[in-house]
Design a protein around this motif. Structure first.
Motif, PDB file in Angstrom:
ATOM      1  N   GLU A   6       0.814  -1.215   0.000  1.00  0.00           N
ATOM      2  CA  GLU A   6       0.000   0.000   0.000  1.00  0.00           C
ATOM      3  C   GLU A   6       0.851   1.271   0.000  1.00  0.00           C
ATOM      4  OE1 GLU A   6       0.140  -1.490   4.302  1.00  0.00           O
ATOM      5  OE2 GLU A   6      -0.260  -2.385   2.376  1.00  0.00           O
ATOM      6  N   ASP A   7       2.168   1.147   0.254  1.00  0.00           N
ATOM      7  CA  ASP A   7       3.070   2.293   0.260  1.00  0.00           C
ATOM      8  C   ASP A   7       3.715   2.561  -1.098  1.00  0.00           C
ATOM      9  OD1 ASP A   7       2.604   2.635   2.947  1.00  0.00           O
ATOM     10  OD2 ASP A   7       4.420   1.593   3.581  1.00  0.00           O
ATOM     11  N   THR A   8       3.419   1.737  -2.087  1.00  0.00           N
ATOM     12  CA  THR A   8       4.062   1.875  -3.391  1.00  0.00           C
ATOM     13  C   THR A   8       3.079   2.386  -4.429  1.00  0.00           C
ATOM     14  OG1 THR A   8       3.591  -0.417  -3.966  1.00  0.00           O
ATOM     15  CG2 THR A   8       5.712   0.026  -2.925  1.00  0.00           C
ATOM     16  N   SER A   9       3.614   3.010  -5.446  1.00  0.00           N
ATOM     17  CA  SER A   9       2.795   3.514  -6.549  1.00  0.00           C
ATOM     18  C   SER A   9       2.827   2.524  -7.698  1.00  0.00           C
ATOM     19  CB  SER A   9       3.334   4.855  -7.041  1.00  0.00           C
ATOM     20  OG  SER A   9       3.295   5.798  -6.009  1.00  0.00           O
ATOM     21  N   HIS A  10       1.775   2.522  -8.462  1.00  0.00           N
ATOM     22  CA  HIS A  10       1.723   1.684  -9.659  1.00  0.00           C
ATOM     23  C   HIS A  10       2.131   2.532 -10.846  1.00  0.00           C
ATOM     24  CE1 HIS A  10      -0.264  -1.868  -7.901  1.00  0.00           C
ATOM     25  NE2 HIS A  10      -0.694  -0.968  -7.023  1.00  0.00           N
ATOM     26  N   LEU A  11       2.816   1.914 -11.775  1.00  0.00           N
ATOM     27  CA  LEU A  11       3.320   2.621 -12.942  1.00  0.00           C
ATOM     28  C   LEU A  11       3.025   1.795 -14.185  1.00  0.00           C
ATOM     29  CD1 LEU A  11       5.173   4.866 -14.185  1.00  0.00           C
ATOM     30  CD2 LEU A  11       7.076   3.316 -13.738  1.00  0.00           C
ATOM     31  N   ARG A  12       2.379   2.422 -15.135  1.00  0.00           N
ATOM     32  CA  ARG A  12       2.182   1.767 -16.443  1.00  0.00           C
ATOM     33  C   ARG A  12       3.374   2.137 -17.301  1.00  0.00           C
ATOM     34  NH1 ARG A  12      -3.230   0.386 -18.412  1.00  0.00           N
ATOM     35  NH2 ARG A  12      -2.308   1.014 -20.398  1.00  0.00           N
ATOM     36  N   LEU A  13       3.944   1.154 -17.961  1.00  0.00           N
ATOM     37  CA  LEU A  13       5.184   1.369 -18.679  1.00  0.00           C
ATOM     38  C   LEU A  13       5.133   0.658 -20.022  1.00  0.00           C
ATOM     39  CD1 LEU A  13       8.244   2.249 -18.522  1.00  0.00           C
ATOM     40  CD2 LEU A  13       8.662  -0.012 -17.546  1.00  0.00           C
ATOM     41  N   ASN A  30      18.736 -13.531 -11.249  1.00  0.00           N
ATOM     42  CA  ASN A  30      19.042 -12.914  -9.956  1.00  0.00           C
ATOM     43  C   ASN A  30      18.048 -13.254  -8.856  1.00  0.00           C
ATOM     44  OD1 ASN A  30      21.396 -11.492 -10.840  1.00  0.00           O
ATOM     45  ND2 ASN A  30      20.060 -10.076 -11.925  1.00  0.00           N
ATOM     46  N   GLY A  31      17.074 -14.083  -9.168  1.00  0.00           N
ATOM     47  CA  GLY A  31      16.099 -14.493  -8.154  1.00  0.00           C
ATOM     48  C   GLY A  31      15.190 -13.365  -7.703  1.00  0.00           C
ATOM     49  N   ARG A  32      14.869 -12.471  -8.640  1.00  0.00           N
ATOM     50  CA  ARG A  32      14.000 -11.342  -8.320  1.00  0.00           C
ATOM     51  C   ARG A  32      12.731 -11.410  -9.158  1.00  0.00           C
ATOM     52  NH1 ARG A  32      19.007  -8.307  -9.374  1.00  0.00           N
ATOM     53  NH2 ARG A  32      19.981  -7.883  -7.393  1.00  0.00           N
ATOM     54  N   THR A  33      11.726 -10.689  -8.699  1.00  0.00           N
ATOM     55  CA  THR A  33      10.555 -10.471  -9.540  1.00  0.00           C
ATOM     56  C   THR A  33      10.940  -9.457 -10.611  1.00  0.00           C
ATOM     57  OG1 THR A  33       9.786  -8.605  -8.211  1.00  0.00           O
ATOM     58  CG2 THR A  33       8.986 -10.822  -7.576  1.00  0.00           C
ATOM     59  N   LEU A  34      10.103  -9.313 -11.619  1.00  0.00           N
ATOM     60  CA  LEU A  34      10.373  -8.310 -12.649  1.00  0.00           C
ATOM     61  C   LEU A  34      10.413  -6.923 -12.020  1.00  0.00           C
ATOM     62  CD1 LEU A  34      10.851  -7.645 -15.607  1.00  0.00           C
ATOM     63  CD2 LEU A  34       8.371  -7.626 -15.929  1.00  0.00           C
ATOM     64  N   THR A  35       9.472  -6.641 -11.150  1.00  0.00           N
ATOM     65  CA  THR A  35       9.465  -5.352 -10.452  1.00  0.00           C
ATOM     66  C   THR A  35      10.731  -5.182  -9.621  1.00  0.00           C
ATOM     67  OG1 THR A  35       7.054  -5.270 -10.363  1.00  0.00           O
ATOM     68  CG2 THR A  35       8.229  -3.941  -8.739  1.00  0.00           C
ATOM     69  N   GLY A  36      11.140  -6.234  -8.933  1.00  0.00           N
ATOM     70  CA  GLY A  36      12.359  -6.177  -8.123  1.00  0.00           C
ATOM     71  C   GLY A  36      13.591  -5.917  -8.972  1.00  0.00           C
ATOM     72  N   GLU A  37      13.649  -6.539 -10.143  1.00  0.00           N
ATOM     73  CA  GLU A  37      14.805  -6.336 -11.028  1.00  0.00           C
ATOM     74  C   GLU A  37      14.845  -4.903 -11.545  1.00  0.00           C
ATOM     75  OE1 GLU A  37      18.307  -7.380 -12.995  1.00  0.00           O
ATOM     76  OE2 GLU A  37      17.194  -8.466 -11.452  1.00  0.00           O
ATOM     77  N   ILE A  38      13.704  -4.387 -11.967  1.00  0.00           N
ATOM     78  CA  ILE A  38      13.653  -3.008 -12.468  1.00  0.00           C
ATOM     79  C   ILE A  38      14.034  -2.030 -11.366  1.00  0.00           C
ATOM     80  CG2 ILE A  38      12.092  -1.202 -13.312  1.00  0.00           C
ATOM     81  CD1 ILE A  38      10.580  -3.509 -14.797  1.00  0.00           C
ATOM     82  N   THR A  39      13.491  -2.235 -10.177  1.00  0.00           N
ATOM     83  CA  THR A  39      13.791  -1.358  -9.044  1.00  0.00           C
ATOM     84  C   THR A  39      15.275  -1.424  -8.689  1.00  0.00           C
ATOM     85  OG1 THR A  39      11.561  -1.642  -8.176  1.00  0.00           O
ATOM     86  CG2 THR A  39      13.221  -0.857  -6.631  1.00  0.00           C
ATOM     87  N   HIS A  40      15.831  -2.626  -8.674  1.00  0.00           N
ATOM     88  CA  HIS A  40      17.254  -2.790  -8.364  1.00  0.00           C
ATOM     89  C   HIS A  40      18.114  -2.047  -9.388  1.00  0.00           C
ATOM     90  CE1 HIS A  40      20.986  -4.693  -7.129  1.00  0.00           C
ATOM     91  NE2 HIS A  40      21.207  -4.952  -8.399  1.00  0.00           N
ATOM     92  N   ARG A  41      17.795  -2.199 -10.660  1.00  0.00           N
ATOM     93  CA  ARG A  41      18.577  -1.546 -11.702  1.00  0.00           C
ATOM     94  C   ARG A  41      18.456  -0.024 -11.622  1.00  0.00           C
ATOM     95  NH1 ARG A  41      20.470  -4.405 -16.160  1.00  0.00           N
ATOM     96  NH2 ARG A  41      20.457  -6.629 -15.761  1.00  0.00           N
TER      97      ARG A  41
END
Length: 75
Positions: A6-13, A30-41
C-alpha cells in the motif's frame, strides 16, 4: 526496509519486447521479480550517478590543489 504494497505507486510502462525479455531473464537469474529487477537496476543507476558526481567534485578539488601547488600557492 521493504515497503508494504500500500506504500508503493503503480506505474504503467511501455517497453519494447527485446528489453522486456532481457529484464525477465535477468530477474530470473538474480532471483527477483520483474518489479524487483527493475527497481534494483534503477537504484544502481542512481548510485552510479551519485558516485560520478562525487568523483567529479573530488577531481575538481584535486585540480585546484595541483594548480595551486604548481603556482607555489599551496601554503
Amino acid at each position: 526496509m521493504a515497503r508494504k504494497p500500500e506504500d508503493t505507486s503503480h506505474l504503467r510502462l511501455r517497453i519494447d519486447p527485446i528489453r522486456l525479455a532481457k529484464l525477465e531473464k535477468s530477474a530470473f537469474r538474480n532471483g527477483r521479480t520483474l518489479t524487483g529487477e527493475i527497481t534494483h537496476r534503477l537504484d544502481e543507476s542512481f548510485k552510479r550517478d551519485d558516485l560520478a558526481g562525487t568523483l567529479e567534485r573530488l577531481s575538481d578539488q584535486v585540480t585546484v590543489k595541483v594548480v595551486a601547488a604548481l603556482k607555489g600557492d599551496d601554503k
